[in-house]
Design a protein around this motif. Structure first.
Motif, PDB file in Angstrom:
ATOM      1  N   HIS A 184       0.827  -1.212   0.000  1.00  0.00           N
ATOM      2  CA  HIS A 184       0.000   0.000   0.000  1.00  0.00           C
ATOM      3  C   HIS A 184       0.863   1.265   0.000  1.00  0.00           C
ATOM      4  O   HIS A 184       0.448   2.322   0.476  1.00  0.00           O
ATOM      5  CB  HIS A 184      -0.944  -0.009   1.205  1.00  0.00           C
ATOM      6  CG  HIS A 184      -2.036  -1.017   1.062  1.00  0.00           C
ATOM      7  ND1 HIS A 184      -1.884  -2.344   1.452  1.00  0.00           N
ATOM      8  CD2 HIS A 184      -3.275  -0.918   0.549  1.00  0.00           C
ATOM      9  CE1 HIS A 184      -2.998  -2.990   1.188  1.00  0.00           C
ATOM     10  NE2 HIS A 184      -3.861  -2.164   0.639  1.00  0.00           N
ATOM     11  N   ASP A 185       2.064   1.160  -0.545  1.00  0.00           N
ATOM     12  CA  ASP A 185       2.980   2.293  -0.723  1.00  0.00           C
ATOM     13  C   ASP A 185       3.384   2.982   0.568  1.00  0.00           C
ATOM     14  O   ASP A 185       3.677   4.181   0.583  1.00  0.00           O
ATOM     15  CB  ASP A 185       2.405   3.310  -1.721  1.00  0.00           C
ATOM     16  CG  ASP A 185       2.193   2.694  -3.096  1.00  0.00           C
ATOM     17  OD1 ASP A 185       3.068   1.923  -3.531  1.00  0.00           O
ATOM     18  OD2 ASP A 185       1.152   2.972  -3.721  1.00  0.00           O
ATOM     19  N   ILE A 186       3.395   2.243   1.664  1.00  0.00           N
ATOM     20  CA  ILE A 186       3.961   2.734   2.913  1.00  0.00           C
ATOM     21  C   ILE A 186       5.323   2.058   3.009  1.00  0.00           C
ATOM     22  O   ILE A 186       5.430   0.887   3.370  1.00  0.00           O
ATOM     23  CB  ILE A 186       3.057   2.407   4.117  1.00  0.00           C
ATOM     24  CG1 ILE A 186       1.692   3.074   3.921  1.00  0.00           C
ATOM     25  CG2 ILE A 186       3.727   2.846   5.422  1.00  0.00           C
ATOM     26  CD1 ILE A 186       0.625   2.616   4.874  1.00  0.00           C
ATOM     27  N   ASN A 187       6.351   2.778   2.601  1.00  0.00           N
ATOM     28  CA  ASN A 187       7.670   2.194   2.360  1.00  0.00           C
ATOM     29  C   ASN A 187       8.513   2.105   3.618  1.00  0.00           C
ATOM     30  O   ASN A 187       9.582   2.707   3.728  1.00  0.00           O
ATOM     31  CB  ASN A 187       8.390   2.984   1.266  1.00  0.00           C
ATOM     32  CG  ASN A 187       7.661   2.861  -0.049  1.00  0.00           C
ATOM     33  OD1 ASN A 187       7.237   1.767  -0.422  1.00  0.00           O
ATOM     34  ND2 ASN A 187       7.485   3.963  -0.736  1.00  0.00           N
ATOM     35  N   ILE A 188       8.029   1.285   4.558  1.00  0.00           N
ATOM     36  CA  ILE A 188       8.773   1.053   5.797  1.00  0.00           C
ATOM     37  C   ILE A 188      10.128   0.446   5.453  1.00  0.00           C
ATOM     38  O   ILE A 188      10.258  -0.309   4.492  1.00  0.00           O
ATOM     39  CB  ILE A 188       7.969   0.137   6.754  1.00  0.00           C
ATOM     40  CG1 ILE A 188       8.663   0.041   8.109  1.00  0.00           C
ATOM     41  CG2 ILE A 188       7.705  -1.227   6.140  1.00  0.00           C
ATOM     42  CD1 ILE A 188       7.829  -0.610   9.189  1.00  0.00           C
TER      43      ILE A 188
END
Length: 112
Positions: free
Chosen positions: A34-38
């Motif tokens: 979901h494009d949360i680039n942890i």
């Protein structure tokens, strides 16, 4: 499908987010999808602590920690009793809330 509520983080998710993921998915995979680039410097192989999260709600619904994860978590910045490596924490059916700590032990960002 369970939802993951991600509390605001100034770099990775400034507004916070609520995402869905299939049971059996790791928290890290769900965020990346979901494009949360942890950060995940070891490519999700349980060899670092850069994907460390604190599970604020739903901690008991996740899979049990294996010894390798427990050992690595001792090195995580901001360790709390409900800390997990997001690459090892597998979703079940329950919704969860996670907080990405402000810092990680990674001194150089990887380009994932």
């Amino acid at each position: 499908m369970p939802t993951i509520k991600i509390l605001p983080h100034p770099e990775y998710c400034p507004q916070g987010a609520t995402i869905s993921a299939a049971p059996g998915t790791t928290i890290c995979e769900a965020m990346l999808d979901h494009d949360i680039n942890i950060e995940h410097a070891c490519d999700m192989s349980c060899a670092c602590t850069t994907c460390h999260v604190v599970v604020r709600e739903g901690f008991r619904s996740l899979n049990e920690m294996e010894e390798a994860e427990e050992d690595l978590l001792d090195r995580a910045w901001g360790l709390e009793p409900n800390s997990r490596l997001s690459c090892q924490a597998i979703l079940a059916q329950q919704d969860i809330t996670v907080e990405i700590p402000k810092y990680s032990i990674n001194h150089a960002k990887e380009n994932h």
